[in-house]
Motif scaffolding. Structure first.
Motif, short mmCIF file in Angstrom:
data_model
loop_
_atom_site.label_atom_id
_atom_site.label_comp_id
_atom_site.label_asym_id
_atom_site.label_seq_id
_atom_site.Cartn_x
_atom_site.Cartn_y
_atom_site.Cartn_z
N GLY A 18 0.84 -1.19 0.00
CA GLY A 18 0.00 0.00 0.00
C GLY A 18 0.87 1.23 0.00
O GLY A 18 1.93 1.25 0.63
N ASP A 19 0.43 2.27 -0.73
CA ASP A 19 1.27 3.45 -0.85
C ASP A 19 1.05 4.46 0.25
O ASP A 19 1.76 5.46 0.34
CB ASP A 19 1.06 4.11 -2.22
N GLY A 20 0.05 4.24 1.10
CA GLY A 20 -0.16 5.13 2.22
C GLY A 20 -1.02 6.33 1.93
O GLY A 20 -1.43 7.05 2.84
N PHE A 21 -1.33 6.59 0.66
CA PHE A 21 -2.19 7.73 0.35
C PHE A 21 -3.60 7.46 0.89
O PHE A 21 -4.12 6.36 0.80
CB PHE A 21 -2.23 7.97 -1.16
N GLY A 22 -4.21 8.49 1.45
CA GLY A 22 -5.53 8.31 2.03
C GLY A 22 -5.47 7.79 3.46
O GLY A 22 -6.49 7.47 4.05
N GLY A 23 -4.27 7.72 4.03
CA GLY A 23 -4.14 7.37 5.44
C GLY A 23 -4.12 5.89 5.72
O GLY A 23 -4.63 5.46 6.75
N GLY A 24 -3.55 5.08 4.84
CA GLY A 24 -3.44 3.65 5.09
C GLY A 24 -2.72 3.37 6.40
O GLY A 24 -1.62 3.87 6.64
N THR A 25 -3.35 2.58 7.27
CA THR A 25 -2.82 2.37 8.62
C THR A 25 -2.95 0.92 9.02
O THR A 25 -3.96 0.27 8.74
CB THR A 25 -3.59 3.24 9.64
N VAL A 26 -1.92 0.42 9.69
CA VAL A 26 -1.98 -0.88 10.36
C VAL A 26 -2.08 -0.59 11.86
O VAL A 26 -1.22 0.09 12.42
CB VAL A 26 -0.75 -1.74 10.06
N VAL A 27 -3.12 -1.10 12.50
CA VAL A 27 -3.33 -0.91 13.93
C VAL A 27 -2.97 -2.21 14.64
O VAL A 27 -3.65 -3.23 14.49
CB VAL A 27 -4.78 -0.51 14.24
N LEU A 28 -1.89 -2.19 15.40
CA LEU A 28 -1.41 -3.40 16.06
C LEU A 28 -2.09 -3.66 17.40
O LEU A 28 -2.25 -4.82 17.78
CB LEU A 28 0.11 -3.30 16.31
N GLY A 29 -2.49 -2.60 18.09
CA GLY A 29 -2.88 -2.81 19.48
C GLY A 29 -1.67 -3.34 20.23
O GLY A 29 -0.56 -2.82 20.12
N ASN A 30 -1.86 -4.46 20.94
CA ASN A 30 -0.75 -5.11 21.64
C ASN A 30 -0.24 -6.34 20.91
O ASN A 30 0.53 -7.12 21.47
CB ASN A 30 -1.19 -5.51 23.05
N ARG A 31 -0.65 -6.52 19.67
CA ARG A 31 -0.30 -7.72 18.91
C ARG A 31 0.97 -7.52 18.11
O ARG A 31 1.39 -6.40 17.84
CB ARG A 31 -1.45 -8.12 17.98
N THR A 32 1.55 -8.64 17.69
CA THR A 32 2.70 -8.63 16.80
C THR A 32 2.28 -9.12 15.43
O THR A 32 1.65 -10.18 15.30
CB THR A 32 3.82 -9.53 17.35
N LEU A 33 2.63 -8.35 14.41
CA LEU A 33 2.33 -8.72 13.03
C LEU A 33 3.61 -9.25 12.39
O LEU A 33 4.65 -8.59 12.40
CB LEU A 33 1.82 -7.51 12.25
N THR A 34 3.52 -10.44 11.81
CA THR A 34 4.64 -11.03 11.08
C THR A 34 4.41 -10.85 9.59
O THR A 34 3.35 -11.18 9.08
CB THR A 34 4.81 -12.52 11.42
N VAL A 35 5.43 -10.31 8.91
CA VAL A 35 5.33 -9.99 7.49
C VAL A 35 6.42 -10.74 6.74
O VAL A 35 7.60 -10.69 7.11
CB VAL A 35 5.48 -8.47 7.26
N ASP A 36 6.04 -11.41 5.67
CA ASP A 36 7.01 -12.14 4.86
C ASP A 36 7.66 -11.28 3.80
O ASP A 36 8.82 -11.51 3.42
CB ASP A 36 6.35 -13.35 4.19
N SER A 37 6.95 -10.27 3.28
CA SER A 37 7.52 -9.40 2.26
C SER A 37 6.57 -8.24 2.02
O SER A 37 5.45 -8.21 2.55
CB SER A 37 7.76 -10.15 0.94
N GLY A 38 6.99 -7.29 1.17
CA GLY A 38 6.08 -6.22 0.77
C GLY A 38 6.71 -4.86 0.80
O GLY A 38 7.87 -4.68 1.20
N SER A 39 5.93 -3.86 0.37
CA SER A 39 6.32 -2.46 0.39
C SER A 39 5.12 -1.66 0.85
O SER A 39 4.07 -1.67 0.21
CB SER A 39 6.78 -2.01 -0.99
N PHE A 40 5.27 -0.95 1.97
CA PHE A 40 4.14 -0.28 2.60
C PHE A 40 4.50 1.16 2.90
O PHE A 40 5.52 1.45 3.54
CB PHE A 40 3.75 -1.02 3.88
#
Length: 275
Positions: A18-40
């Motif tokens: 995601g390019d972030g335009f328009g306010g793209g957001t990942v909300v973790l809270g207290n969790r851990t997100l595991t990512v294998d690849s990408g461009s954010f």
């Protein structure tokens, strides 16, 4: 918005994009997100953390405060990409690449095993201008390698570099007032930050954990040098140090001119031996 704060576990995704335009957001809270690849390009928020398993690029300003673990992958911070509130740990050949940032990058602290790498940019890398990595709340031990013509800055806390961890970077090493950089190695006279162009020490440089001693290029600032029983060797200095040097170890100058204007209490020898 991608919100994992209410998930029952810590999710893994294959690609984060995601390019972030328009306010793209990942909300973790207290969790851990595991990512294998990408461009954010958006923001990652919350008290949780991020685990990177593959090549992943972040170009947005993220405020999450949990740990960043890079396990066998590489995290690229690009342009204004920032994870300034997170402490980074690298294992299993993990890498942090800040070479394409606009003006360097800040992280809370840095830890890593001997396989870890930090890419600062410079000759031989894709981006030839060296960048500075700043540690804002250091409390880690890093045994890996810095590569490039960029620098390392300790803004607060205590960071320990062990092994040959810093021998690869050629930019300056800066220690702010109240901060400490400790060098540790069981190898005699290990050149832990020997390639760094100079050490600006307004805090504390502690070499008491290096067997026999360690070389640096030059020394300036108003801080403290803690020798323990070891020798600090200055190999090509053109600086003046106005701080204090303490311990039972000594100082050796093998190249250049080093000025000392402070009151020193070290009791070991002072050797001037130009090659």
């Amino acid at each position: 918005i991608f919100d994992i704060s209410g998930s029952s576990g810590n999710p893994t995704i294959s690609v984060l994009s995601g390019d972030g335009f328009g306010g793209g957001t990942v909300v973790l809270g207290n969790r851990t997100l595991t990512v294998d690849s990408g461009s954010f390009g958006g923001a990652i928020t919350g008290a949780g953390g991020l685990t990177i398993n593959g090549a992943t690029t972040l170009t947005g300003v993220s405020s999450y405060s949990g740990p960043t673990i890079i396990s066998g992958g590489r995290l690229y911070l690009d342009r204004a990409g920032s994870i300034a509130n997170s402490a980074v740990t690298m294992v299993s050949h993990g890498g942090l690449d800040i070479s394409s940032t606009t003006a360097g990058a800040s992280i809370a602290s840095l830890s890593g095993d001997a396989s870890a790498q930090v890419f600062l940019g410079g000759p031989g890398q894709a981006f030839t201008i060296g960048q500075t990595l700043t540690l804002t709340d250091a409390n880690g031990t890093f045994a890996g390698t810095f590569l490039g013509s960029g620098g390392l800055a300790i803004a607060a806390g205590t960071e320990t570099l062990s092994g040959a961890s810093g021998a690869g970077y050629t930019g300056p090493t800066t220690i702010a007032a109240g901060a400490r950089l400790a060098l540790a190695s069981s190898t005699a006279n290990q050149g832990i930050i020997s390639a760094s162009s100079t050490v600006f020490d307004n805090g504390a440089l502690d070499i008491s954990g290096v067997q026999a001693g360690t070389p640096i290029t030059g020394l300036s600032g108003t801080g403290a040098v803690v020798l323990g029983g070891n020798t600090l060797t200055l190999t090509s200095s053109s600086s003046t140090f106005a701080g204090t040097i303490s311990g039972t170890g000594g100082i050796t100058l093998t190249g250049g001119t080093q000025g000392l204007t402070g009151v020193h209490t070290y009791s070991g020898g002072t050797t001037v031996s130009h090659a």
